[in-house]
Write a protein that holds these residues in place. Structure first.
Motif, PDB file in Angstrom:
ATOM      1  N   GLN A  80       0.779  -1.143   0.075  1.00 55.32           N
ATOM      2  CA  GLN A  80       0.072   0.025  -0.193  1.00 55.32           C
ATOM      3  C   GLN A  80       0.799   1.252   0.110  1.00 55.32           C
ATOM      4  OE1 GLN A  80      -2.508  -0.210   3.450  1.00 55.32           O
ATOM      5  NE2 GLN A  80      -0.894  -0.198   4.705  1.00 55.32           N
ATOM      6  N   HIS A  81       2.086   1.287   0.373  1.00 57.02           N
ATOM      7  CA  HIS A  81       2.986   2.367   0.152  1.00 57.02           C
ATOM      8  C   HIS A  81       3.939   2.302  -1.101  1.00 57.02           C
ATOM      9  CE1 HIS A  81       2.090   2.880   4.287  1.00 57.02           C
ATOM     10  NE2 HIS A  81       2.286   1.427   4.646  1.00 57.02           N
ATOM     11  N   GLY A  82       3.693   1.486  -2.002  1.00 55.44           N
ATOM     12  CA  GLY A  82       4.308   1.528  -3.417  1.00 55.44           C
ATOM     13  C   GLY A  82       5.611   1.002  -3.301  1.00 55.44           C
ATOM     14  N   ALA A  83       6.135   0.267  -2.436  1.00 59.58           N
ATOM     15  CA  ALA A  83       7.673  -0.199  -2.318  1.00 59.58           C
ATOM     16  C   ALA A  83       7.851  -1.199  -2.883  1.00 59.58           C
ATOM     17  CB  ALA A  83       8.047  -0.029  -0.907  1.00 59.58           C
ATOM     18  N   LYS A  84       6.746  -2.318  -2.900  1.00 59.05           N
ATOM     19  CA  LYS A  84       6.873  -3.489  -3.636  1.00 59.05           C
ATOM     20  C   LYS A  84       6.062  -3.636  -4.750  1.00 59.05           C
ATOM     21  CE  LYS A  84       7.556  -5.758   0.812  1.00 59.05           C
ATOM     22  NZ  LYS A  84       6.799  -6.465   1.869  1.00 59.05           N
ATOM     23  N   SER A  85       6.446  -4.625  -5.570  1.00 60.56           N
ATOM     24  CA  SER A  85       5.670  -4.853  -6.720  1.00 60.56           C
ATOM     25  C   SER A  85       5.709  -6.427  -6.899  1.00 60.56           C
ATOM     26  CB  SER A  85       6.364  -4.529  -7.839  1.00 60.56           C
ATOM     27  OG  SER A  85       7.522  -5.275  -8.241  1.00 60.56           O
ATOM     28  N   VAL A 115      -7.497   2.036   1.295  1.00 63.27           N
ATOM     29  CA  VAL A 115      -7.084   0.747   0.657  1.00 63.27           C
ATOM     30  C   VAL A 115      -7.187  -0.382   1.418  1.00 63.27           C
ATOM     31  CG1 VAL A 115      -4.877  -0.259  -0.188  1.00 63.27           C
ATOM     32  CG2 VAL A 115      -5.152   2.161  -0.525  1.00 63.27           C
ATOM     33  N   LEU A 116      -7.714  -1.308   1.143  1.00 65.31           N
ATOM     34  CA  LEU A 116      -8.033  -2.593   1.979  1.00 65.31           C
ATOM     35  C   LEU A 116      -7.123  -3.788   1.799  1.00 65.31           C
ATOM     36  CD1 LEU A 116     -10.447  -4.146   3.490  1.00 65.31           C
ATOM     37  CD2 LEU A 116     -11.410  -4.717   0.909  1.00 65.31           C
ATOM     38  N   SER A 117      -6.814  -4.303   2.823  1.00 65.75           N
ATOM     39  CA  SER A 117      -6.054  -5.680   2.676  1.00 65.75           C
ATOM     40  C   SER A 117      -7.033  -6.687   2.362  1.00 65.75           C
ATOM     41  CB  SER A 117      -5.498  -5.887   4.205  1.00 65.75           C
ATOM     42  OG  SER A 117      -4.812  -7.184   4.098  1.00 65.75           O
ATOM     43  N   LEU A 118      -6.726  -7.357   1.719  1.00 70.32           N
ATOM     44  CA  LEU A 118      -7.617  -8.665   1.112  1.00 70.32           C
ATOM     45  C   LEU A 118      -7.346  -9.818   2.037  1.00 70.32           C
ATOM     46  CD1 LEU A 118      -7.465  -8.540  -2.694  1.00 70.32           C
ATOM     47  CD2 LEU A 118      -9.475  -8.235  -1.223  1.00 70.32           C
TER      48      LEU A 118
END
Length: 126
Positions: A11-16, A106-109
């Protein structure tokens, strides 16, 4: 009703997303058709691949961005949510979901198990 939702790994854009893992997860899903590599689309610079997923006379389009930062699911709202929940189970890494109308939410699934829960939390129209 139709919706467009997005899955991300961080959610912070650090991983893909991992390219091989997301390809394997999506290609193994029931109802996947019309797989097209990004280089063969008009969005060749921005898409890794896209495909359609058809179930019970409903359809969604899945697009994985070339930078692997997001996955877009566009189409029937219930099926979008079902696919998101299913991908969370298959991918085995915490995924987050959002819709344009839900931002900044932003929701964690992880732990989400029903379509109605996703619809409610993202303020979608089911």
């Amino acid at each position: 009703m139709n919706s467009r939702i997005f899955l991300i790994v961080d959610q912070h854009g650090a991983k893909s997303f991992d390219s091989d893992r997301i390809r394997s997860a999506i290609s193994g899903m029931k109802g996947v058709t019309n797989w097209i590599e990004g280089k063969d689309t008009i969005h060749s610079n921005s898409l890794l691949f896209q495909c359609e997923l058809n179930r019970n006379d409903e359809e969604v389009l899945l697009r994985v961005q070339a930078d692997l930062m997001s996955l877009e699911i566009d189409g029937n709202t219930d099926l979008c949510c079902e696919v998101a929940i299913e991908l969370q189970k298959i991918y085995e890494t915490e995924l987050f979901v959002f819709a344009e109308d839900s931002l900044p939410e932003v929701l964690s699934l992880q732990g989400v198990s029903t379509i109605n829960e996703v619809i409610r939390l993202l303020h979608l129209k089911g």
